[in-house]
Scaffold this motif. Structure first.
Motif, short mmCIF file in Angstrom:
data_model
loop_
_atom_site.label_atom_id
_atom_site.label_comp_id
_atom_site.label_asym_id
_atom_site.label_seq_id
_atom_site.Cartn_x
_atom_site.Cartn_y
_atom_site.Cartn_z
N ASP A 4 0.82 -1.22 0.00
CA ASP A 4 0.00 0.00 0.00
C ASP A 4 0.86 1.27 0.00
N GLU A 5 2.15 1.10 0.27
CA GLU A 5 3.03 2.27 0.24
C GLU A 5 3.55 2.50 -1.18
N LYS A 6 3.13 3.58 -1.73
CA LYS A 6 3.48 3.84 -3.13
C LYS A 6 4.98 3.94 -3.35
N ASP A 7 5.67 4.45 -2.33
CA ASP A 7 7.13 4.60 -2.47
C ASP A 7 7.79 3.23 -2.68
N ILE A 8 7.35 2.31 -1.87
CA ILE A 8 7.91 0.96 -1.95
C ILE A 8 7.63 0.35 -3.31
N VAL A 9 6.37 0.46 -3.73
CA VAL A 9 5.99 -0.11 -5.02
C VAL A 9 6.86 0.46 -6.14
N GLU A 10 7.03 1.75 -6.08
CA GLU A 10 7.83 2.39 -7.13
C GLU A 10 9.28 1.95 -7.12
N LEU A 11 9.81 1.89 -5.92
CA LEU A 11 11.21 1.47 -5.78
C LEU A 11 11.42 0.05 -6.32
N VAL A 12 10.55 -0.83 -5.88
CA VAL A 12 10.68 -2.23 -6.30
C VAL A 12 10.46 -2.36 -7.80
N SER A 13 9.43 -1.67 -8.29
CA SER A 13 9.13 -1.74 -9.72
C SER A 13 10.33 -1.30 -10.55
N LEU A 14 10.93 -0.21 -10.11
CA LEU A 14 12.08 0.32 -10.82
C LEU A 14 13.17 -0.73 -10.97
N HIS A 15 13.50 -1.34 -9.85
CA HIS A 15 14.56 -2.35 -9.88
C HIS A 15 14.18 -3.56 -10.72
N LEU A 16 12.95 -3.96 -10.59
CA LEU A 16 12.51 -5.14 -11.34
C LEU A 16 12.56 -4.87 -12.83
N GLN A 17 12.05 -3.68 -13.21
CA GLN A 17 12.04 -3.34 -14.63
C GLN A 17 13.45 -3.24 -15.17
N ARG A 18 14.34 -2.76 -14.34
CA ARG A 18 15.73 -2.64 -14.75
C ARG A 18 16.30 -4.02 -15.09
N GLU A 19 15.76 -5.05 -14.42
CA GLU A 19 16.24 -6.41 -14.70
C GLU A 19 15.42 -7.10 -15.79
N GLY A 20 14.56 -6.31 -16.41
CA GLY A 20 13.82 -6.87 -17.54
C GLY A 20 12.52 -7.55 -17.18
N HIS A 21 12.05 -7.36 -15.96
CA HIS A 21 10.78 -7.98 -15.60
C HIS A 21 9.61 -7.05 -15.88
N GLU A 22 8.45 -7.66 -16.02
CA GLU A 22 7.23 -6.88 -16.21
C GLU A 22 6.57 -6.77 -14.83
N VAL A 23 6.12 -5.59 -14.49
CA VAL A 23 5.57 -5.39 -13.15
C VAL A 23 4.09 -5.03 -13.19
N VAL A 24 3.34 -5.66 -12.32
CA VAL A 24 1.94 -5.31 -12.10
C VAL A 24 1.85 -5.02 -10.62
N SER A 25 1.07 -4.00 -10.25
CA SER A 25 1.01 -3.73 -8.82
C SER A 25 -0.42 -3.51 -8.36
N VAL A 26 -0.59 -3.72 -7.06
CA VAL A 26 -1.90 -3.60 -6.44
C VAL A 26 -1.66 -3.08 -5.03
N GLY A 27 -2.53 -2.18 -4.58
CA GLY A 27 -2.33 -1.61 -3.26
C GLY A 27 -3.31 -2.12 -2.23
N ASN A 28 -4.29 -2.87 -2.70
CA ASN A 28 -5.34 -3.32 -1.80
C ASN A 28 -5.40 -4.85 -1.75
N GLY A 29 -5.40 -5.38 -0.54
CA GLY A 29 -5.38 -6.83 -0.37
C GLY A 29 -6.49 -7.56 -1.08
N LEU A 30 -7.67 -6.96 -1.11
CA LEU A 30 -8.81 -7.63 -1.72
C LEU A 30 -8.68 -7.75 -3.23
N ALA A 31 -7.83 -6.89 -3.79
CA ALA A 31 -7.69 -6.89 -5.25
C ALA A 31 -6.64 -7.90 -5.74
#
Lengths: 234, 234
Positions: free
Chosen positions: A9-36
């Motif tokens: 749910d912390e946007k900062d974390i999501v962004e940080l992780v996404s950045l690193h993942l994308q840098r390694e060539g991964h595709e990222v999908v994110s969700v901030g709510n447990g029910l989703a």
DNA sequence: TGTTCGGGTGACGAGACTGTGACGGCAGGA
DNA sequence: TCCTGCCGTCACAGTCTCGTCACCCGAACA
């Protein structure tokens, strides 16, 4: 390379992780709510899920449980993110269920390493459904062998034998290697069994039987091209 | 990676093509005479043939026809090289038979791309070496099934049967479908054969036999999760 | 040339595997 | 409730498959 679902749910974390993942060539999908998470996991079929344990609405552990309960998502590996504040019991509980976990704050580098490890572990080993060597066509799907389109009827033993030989063509397979691969014999039983099956196989292959070569004192091999065999030094 | 037979009477072309192919890791065999193609193709069993249409002695089209007529070589994909001067009809004729064709002069790069495409098309259907559904682990490499790590000894018929069922879990497989997949029966032979083998399979699976479900009048299915089966509308 | 050793070959019997038919039971419809 | 049709179960016989043995042959080597 892989598709990864990041749940936090912390946007900062999501962004940080996404950045690193994308840098390694991964595709990222994110969700901030447990029910989703479950619907999104079903929809996008990710190769891995990074799941924060502290979520609004529904607990990460609950989400994990739901993922595991659903046949469509139960096989997806999950890496949990936990806060240091969590009690030890809690972490132990997670540990048993999740494929890996990491305590916050974590270094992105470590997360990447762990993700790499989990992906590698869960990576599926693929094989060719059909293997062709010259005129030989091994159809693993139908468990059959055909030569120039003509089906050769083999018994299960013969099939295992030629499959083993064809797995590494032009390479010597020792007797014990073959006995182990086909019969599961651990010890080097010395009998005529292997020879007999080699003969039967050659007979069924007809003229093409010559593709199965013998190297005295060394073993047998499948030759992709028929040629004279010269013994190497023993 | 692959073995490729290059047929051209112009040595420059052969050298050029060979160079590029070898650079990509392919093994090259070459022939300059049309009459030598078939024997060479039989002897070396190439994965692909690059065939020039203008050849001394015998026409490339004739060679192609002979390759297609011979059971030992008919499955080998062929890429034709044609001169711009060829009439359109001629090219149309080729187009129907060859797997691909290229007009001279051509760029080596394009030839490499087309070769790559044909090779990819002609081989390599990948499948999972291991298929896991719940506790069931189907090991296609060793042609065996294990449940929770315990090896289940199956006959070849039983193995084919469960392989077929597990290939599409939770999907109904009709009787004729199974008879066709496992026994190769074209007609819907109505006998107790299938039922008997289903029973034997269930017996060997012990408690897990319940994963194999029956849908009256519809067929059988492998259930990833055991549940009551409610007949859908017939 | 003769000897030795490892693989090729053919035969055989035990046991496994398979397809079938008979029969019983159960579910769904009348 | 009964009937019908489909599936489960069982026993069995024919066939296939496998491992082993005895014997043969040819290669390697002295």
């Amino acid at each position: 390379m892989s598709r990864i679902l990041v749940v936090d749910d912390e946007k900062d974390i999501v962004e940080l992780v996404s950045l690193h993942l994308q840098r390694e060539g991964h595709e990222v999908v994110s969700v901030g709510n447990g029910l989703a998470v479950l619907p999104m996991a079903v929809k996008t079929a990710p190769d891995l899920i990074v799941l924060d344990i502290m979520l609004p609405g529904i607990d990460g552990v609950q989400v994990h449980r739901r993922l595991r309960a659903d046949t469509r998502t139960r096989h997806i590996p999950v890496i949990m993110l936990t806060a240091r504040a969590q009690t030890n019991d809690r972490i132990a509980g997670l540990e048993s269920g999740a494929d890996d976990y990491l305590t916050k704050p974590f270094s992105p580098r470590e997360l990447m390493l762990r993700i790499g490890a989990v992906l590698r572990r869960s990576q599926k080993v693929v094989m060719l459904a059909e293997q062709r060597i010259g005129e030989f066509l091994l159809d693993r799907k139908n468990m059959s062998l055909s030569i120039s389109g003509k089906l050769i009827e083999l018994t299960i033993t013969e099939l295992k034998l030629i499959t083993t030989l064809m797995a590494n063509p032009d390479v010597i397979h020792t007797r014990s290697e073959l006995l182990s691969a086909v019969w599961g014999y651990a010890d080097d039983t010395h009998s005529r069994t292997l020879d007999t099956h080699i003969k039967r196989l050659r007979d069924k292959l007809g003229d093409h039987g010559r593709h199965i070569g013998t190297l005295r004192r060394q073993g047998y091999l499948f030759q992709s091209v028929i040629q004279e065999l010269a013994d190497a030094d023993a």
